[in-house]
Design an enzyme around this catalytic site. Structure first.
Site, PDB file in Angstrom:
ATOM      1  CE  LYS A  40     -15.097  -2.503  19.935  1.00 56.06           C
ATOM      2  NZ  LYS A  40     -14.896  -2.358  18.484  1.00 56.06           N
ATOM      3  CB  SER A  41     -20.152  -3.393  19.797  1.00 57.69           C
ATOM      4  OG  SER A  41     -20.791  -2.600  18.834  1.00 57.69           O
ATOM      5  CG  LEU A  68     -17.175  -7.407  18.641  1.00 55.80           C
ATOM      6  CD1 LEU A  68     -18.258  -8.486  18.794  1.00 55.80           C
ATOM      7  CD2 LEU A  68     -17.821  -6.029  18.600  1.00 55.80           C
ATOM      8  CB  CYS A 123     -19.458  -7.437  14.717  1.00 56.80           C
ATOM      9  SG  CYS A 123     -17.664  -7.600  14.877  1.00 56.80           S
ATOM     10  N   GLY A 214     -13.775   4.141   5.903  1.00 60.49           N
ATOM     11  CA  GLY A 214     -13.276   5.408   5.365  1.00 60.49           C
ATOM     12  C   GLY A 214     -13.800   5.716   3.973  1.00 60.49           C
ATOM     13  N   GLY A 242     -19.779   6.077   7.504  1.00 60.13           N
ATOM     14  CA  GLY A 242     -18.985   5.512   6.405  1.00 60.13           C
ATOM     15  C   GLY A 242     -18.280   6.593   5.631  1.00 60.13           C
ATOM     16  N   GLY A 243     -17.064   6.903   6.035  1.00 62.92           N
ATOM     17  CA  GLY A 243     -16.253   7.825   5.245  1.00 62.92           C
ATOM     18  C   GLY A 243     -16.562   9.294   5.467  1.00 62.92           C
ATOM     19  CB  THR A 265     -11.994   6.090   9.474  1.00 65.55           C
ATOM     20  OG1 THR A 265     -12.815   4.945   9.297  1.00 65.55           O
ATOM     21  CG2 THR A 265     -10.612   5.794   8.949  1.00 65.55           C
TER      22      THR A 265
HETATM   23  C1  SIN Z   1     -14.808  -4.948  15.914  1.00 68.86           C
HETATM   24  O1  SIN Z   1     -14.561  -4.742  17.112  1.00 68.86           O
HETATM   25  O2  SIN Z   1     -14.425  -5.977  15.345  1.00 68.86           O
HETATM   26  C2  SIN Z   1     -15.561  -3.937  15.137  1.00 68.86           C
HETATM   27  C3  SIN Z   1     -16.963  -3.909  15.549  1.00 68.86           C
HETATM   28  C4  SIN Z   1     -17.889  -3.946  14.393  1.00 68.86           C
HETATM   29  O3  SIN Z   1     -17.455  -3.869  13.246  1.00 68.86           O
HETATM   30  O4  SIN Z   1     -19.086  -4.049  14.608  1.00 68.86           O
END
Ligand code: SIN
Length: 312
Positions: A40-41, A68, A123, A214, A242-243, A265
Site C-alpha cells: 500500500k502507498s 491512504l 493519489c 474498474g 485500470g479495469g 478492483t
Molecule cells: C487512497 O488510499 O486514497 C488510494 C490511493 C491512491 O489512489 O493513490
C-alpha cells in the site's frame, strides 16, 4: 527497464490499493500467483484514512476515497524484509505530502529489502492536496530530488492524462530523469456517484468525490498505456492498471504496450485467486494465437502513431 523486466516472472500483480496494507494481507498476496507483492502507498506517519463510507462497489467497478490508510513507512520497510522469504519481488509504494517527505520515503526504501520503489504522484483522495503529476513543475522538482538516492529502480504512479500535450510533457520529464518504470493509471480522481434514493453521494469525504475504478476507466487506462508506450520508446517499463479483470483485458493492455498489469478492483472483489485466473486466461489467449508476451507487446494493429502529427 531491463532490471524491472528481469524481476517479474508473471504478467499480473496486485496494484497498490485494496488489501495490501498490513502484513497478513501482504503475505496473502505473497502466497498467491501475483507476480510481485505491491505494498500500500505509505506515508511518513500512520494514517487511519478517510471517513467511512469510503469504498463503494458499483456495477462496473468502484468508487473510493480511502485517503491512504496505512501503517506508516517504517512498518513497510520492516515488511519488505519479512516478505523476502516468498522469493518474489517486493514493491514499495510511497506517498509524500511535500518534496522533503518524498525524499525521506524514497531514501528509506532505497535502504530496505524492497526491490522497486513506486512513487505515487497521483493519489486523488487527500482533501486540500492536488495530484502532483498534474503539476509538471512540482513533479520535476520532486524527481530531481529523489532520482539518485540509491540503486533500486524507481517508478512513478501516474494519473490519467486526457490531453496529448500533457502526455508529452510528462514523457519529456520522465525521459530526462532516472525513472525505470511508470504505473498508469491511478483511479480517476474527483468523480461523483450519487445514490438517488438517499439523494447524496455514495462515499463521504471530499464532498462525495472519489477515485473511479474498474471497467469505467479501462479505455482511458488503455489509451494512457498506448500513448506512453509510443512516447517512451520502450525505454521505460510500463505497468498498466485500470479495469483489468480477465485475460482478455490483460491481453488488450499487452497489445497497447504494457510490460505487466496490476489489478485492484477485481482483487478487492474476488480475492487472491484472481491473479492465477487472469494469468491462465491470458496464457490461453496467447497460446491460441501462437504468441508470447514478448511477441505481442505493443502490437496493436492499424494504429499508426497519432503522436507524430501532433504539434509540440
Ligand atoms: C487512497 O488510499 O486514497 C488510494 C490511493 C491512491 O489512489 O493513490
Amino acid at each position: 527497464m531491463i532490471v524491472v523486466r528481469g524481476l517479474l516472472k508473471k504478467y499480473v500483480l496486485n496494484a497498490s490499493g485494496p488489501n495490501d496494507s498490513n502484513l497478513s494481507e501482504l503475505e496473502t498476496i505473497a502466497k498467491s500467483d501475483s507476480a510481485a507483492v505491491m505494498m500500500k502507498s505509505c506515508t511518513i506517519k500512520p494514517r487511519e484514512g478517510n471517513q467511512e463510507p469510503r469504498y463503494k462497489r458499483l456495477p462496473l467497478g468502484a468508487i473510493q476515497s480511502m485517503g491512504l490508510p496505512n501503517e506508516g513507512y517504517e512498518k513497510y520497510v520492516e515488511y519488505s524484509s519479512i516478505l523476502k522469504k516468498y522469493n518474489k519481488p517486493v514493491i514499495a509504494s510511497v506517498a509524500g505530502f511535500n518534496a522533503d517527505e518524498y525524499v525521506a520515503l524514497v531514501k528509506a526504501f532505497q535502504n530496505s529489502d524492497a526491490d522497486l520503489v513506486e512513487v505515487n504522484l497521483s493519489c486523488p483522495n487527500i482533501e486540500g492536496k492536488s495530484q502532483v503529476a498534474y503539476d509538471f513543475e512540482q513533479m520535476e522538482k520532486i524527481l530531481g530530488r529523489i532520482e539518485n538516492l540509491g540503486n533500486k529502480p524507481i517508478g512513478l504512479k501516474l494519473p490519467a492524462y486526457l490531453d496529448l500535450a500533457h502526455h508529452k510533457k510528462a514523457a519529456e520529464i520522465i525521459l530526462k530523469h532516472n525513472v525505470s518504470f511508470i504505473t498508469c493509471i491511478n483511479s480517476i480522481g474527483n468523480t461523483l456517484v450519487i445514490d438517488y434514493e438517499a439523494a447524496g453521494p455514495v462515499i463521504k469525504t471530499n464532498g462525495g468525490l472519489g477515485g473511479l475504478c474498474g471497467d469505467y476507466i479501462k479505455p482511458i487506462a488503455l489509451a494512457n498505456v498506448r500513448v506512453f508506450y509510443e512516447l517512451l520508446q520502450d525505454k521505460i517499463f510500463i505497468f498498466g492498471v485500470g479495469g483489468i479483470k480477465s485475460g482478455t483485458d490483460a491481453y488488450e493492455f499487452l497489445l497497447a504496450g504494457a510490460d505487466a498489469v496490476q489489478v485492484a478492483t477485481v482483487f478487492e472483489k474476488e480475492g487472491p485467486n484472481c491473479f492465477e485466473r487472469i494469468n491462465n486466461e491470458l496464457n490461453e489467449i496467447l497460446k491460441r494465437k501462437n504468441l508470447t508476451i514478448e511477441s505481442a507487446r505493443g502490437k496493436l494493429k492499424n494504429s499508426k502513431s497519432l503522436l507524430i502529427k501532433q504539434e509540440k
